[in-house]
Design a protein around this motif. Structure first.
Motif, PDB file in Angstrom:
ATOM      1  N   ILE A 134      11.153  -5.961  -1.942  1.00 41.73           N
ATOM      2  CA  ILE A 134      11.807  -4.699  -1.616  1.00 41.73           C
ATOM      3  C   ILE A 134      11.528  -3.656  -2.697  1.00 41.73           C
ATOM      4  O   ILE A 134      11.328  -2.470  -2.411  1.00 41.73           O
ATOM      5  N   GLY A 135      11.475  -4.099  -3.959  1.00 43.39           N
ATOM      6  CA  GLY A 135      11.166  -3.184  -5.049  1.00 43.39           C
ATOM      7  C   GLY A 135       9.799  -2.557  -4.905  1.00 43.39           C
ATOM      8  O   GLY A 135       9.615  -1.354  -5.131  1.00 43.39           O
ATOM      9  N   VAL A 136       8.815  -3.354  -4.500  1.00 37.13           N
ATOM     10  CA  VAL A 136       7.466  -2.809  -4.325  1.00 37.13           C
ATOM     11  C   VAL A 136       7.421  -1.891  -3.114  1.00 37.13           C
ATOM     12  O   VAL A 136       6.767  -0.828  -3.142  1.00 37.13           O
ATOM     13  N   LEU A 137       8.107  -2.251  -2.020  1.00 36.10           N
ATOM     14  CA  LEU A 137       8.151  -1.364  -0.854  1.00 36.10           C
ATOM     15  C   LEU A 137       8.722   0.010  -1.222  1.00 36.10           C
ATOM     16  O   LEU A 137       8.362   1.016  -0.623  1.00 36.10           O
ATOM     17  N   SER A 138       9.587   0.033  -2.231  1.00 34.39           N
ATOM     18  CA  SER A 138      10.240   1.282  -2.627  1.00 34.39           C
ATOM     19  C   SER A 138       9.262   2.307  -3.183  1.00 34.39           C
ATOM     20  O   SER A 138       9.602   3.493  -3.294  1.00 34.39           O
ATOM     21  N   PHE A 139       8.074   1.875  -3.546  1.00 35.85           N
ATOM     22  CA  PHE A 139       7.077   2.842  -4.019  1.00 35.85           C
ATOM     23  C   PHE A 139       6.632   3.792  -2.907  1.00 35.85           C
ATOM     24  O   PHE A 139       5.953   4.787  -3.166  1.00 35.85           O
ATOM     25  N   LEU A 140       7.019   3.491  -1.661  1.00 35.05           N
ATOM     26  CA  LEU A 140       6.759   4.434  -0.578  1.00 35.05           C
ATOM     27  C   LEU A 140       7.611   5.693  -0.716  1.00 35.05           C
ATOM     28  O   LEU A 140       7.275   6.731  -0.146  1.00 35.05           O
TER      29      LEU A 140
END
Length: 279
Positions: A234-240
């Motif tokens: 989820i943390g990496v998806l947040s870079f969107l």
């Protein structure tokens, strides 16, 4: 998959925060934060079917919620007023990287793989490219004290997101109590530290929109996602978030996305795919 979809819903709402923040930049930060959080807390009423017992949480859990919601947004609004907005946003968007990297420190039984580290760095590079290239900012380092609260806001949101998984399970509707207490605390700070400000009908409309979206509905979606999914993914998806935020600002201004924004999209989506495939 359901957790990732919930996280993407929160990210989509947060994409409007920068544009709304710019439109409301004349509103004192404590006042803006307080009013928007109070509006956001109202979302918990239909979710809990007006059962206020679902709003109750132990005091340590409530303290974590106020720490996250109040602390993050207040420091962010301060940073945007005392540092170049483009660079301040870039520093603030370290929070997804913080979630990925700090997850093993906060959550027992969780390890950080090389794939997660590579995905986080790739996502942060894409976020930086989206902000600096998409908004026409300069990559030159210009010191301003506002970078300190920007860094603080990033740490607060990353640690808050992880700490909610450490405390005893609580219903997502309890986010309403986090927002309510944070909003009241912010308004008290406004009355004590800021001058009285008259708001126009347009200001109230934008504050309502901010409260129902990035400072309201997004919190409930985010909490539901963290309860169901892997904090690292989820943390990496947040870079969107910075990518969508940049595209939103470009759309509001009637501008065409640059090549750097397109490249940033490829990098961020690639980082998200890499992270979600990691076991």
């Amino acid at each position: 998959m359901s957790a990732n979809l919930l996280a993407l819903g929160a990210i989509a709402l947060w994409a409007s925060l920068a544009a709304l923040g710019v439109l409301l930049s004349h509103v004192p930060p404590f006042l803006l934060t307080g009013l928007a959080l109070l509006v956001g807390s109202v979302i918990a009423l239909p979710l809990s079917r007006f059962d206020f017992r679902q709003w109750r949480v132990p005091l340590p859990t409530l303290a974590i919620g106020v720490y996250g919601l109040f602390g993050f947004h207040f420091l962010l609004f301060i940073a945007l007023r005392h540092a170049p907005p483009v660079q301040a946003n870039l520093v603030n968007y370290l929070w997804p990287l913080g979630i990925v990297v700090m997850a093993p420190l906060f959550l027992p039984g969780m390890s950080l793989t090389l794939r997660h580290v590579v995905a986080a760095l790739l996502g942060f590079a894409g976020a930086a490219l989206a902000i600096l290239g998409g908004r026409g900012g300069s990559a030159e380092a210009v010191w301003a004290w506002g970078y300190i609260p920007a860094l603080g806001s990033a740490f607060i949101w990353a640690s808050y997101s992880l700490l909610t998984k450490r405390v005893r399970a609580f219903p997502t509707t309890a986010i309403g109590s986090f927002a309510l207490v944070s909003g009241l605390l912010s308004l008290l700070c406004h009355a004590w530290l800021e001058p009285a400000t008259a708001l126009s009908a347009r200001d109230w409309g934008l504050i309502m929109l901010m409260g129902l979206g990035p400072l309201g509905g997004a919190f409930f979606l985010w909490d539901a996602a963290l309860k169901r999914g892997d904090a690292r993914q989820i943390g990496v998806l947040s870079f969107l978030t910075p990518l969508l935020s940049t595209l939103t600002l470009l759309w509001v201004r009637g501008e065409t996305p640059s090549l750097s924004v397109a490249l940033a999209a490829v990098m961020i989506i690639g980082a998200a795919v890499l992270a979600t495939r990691a076991r």
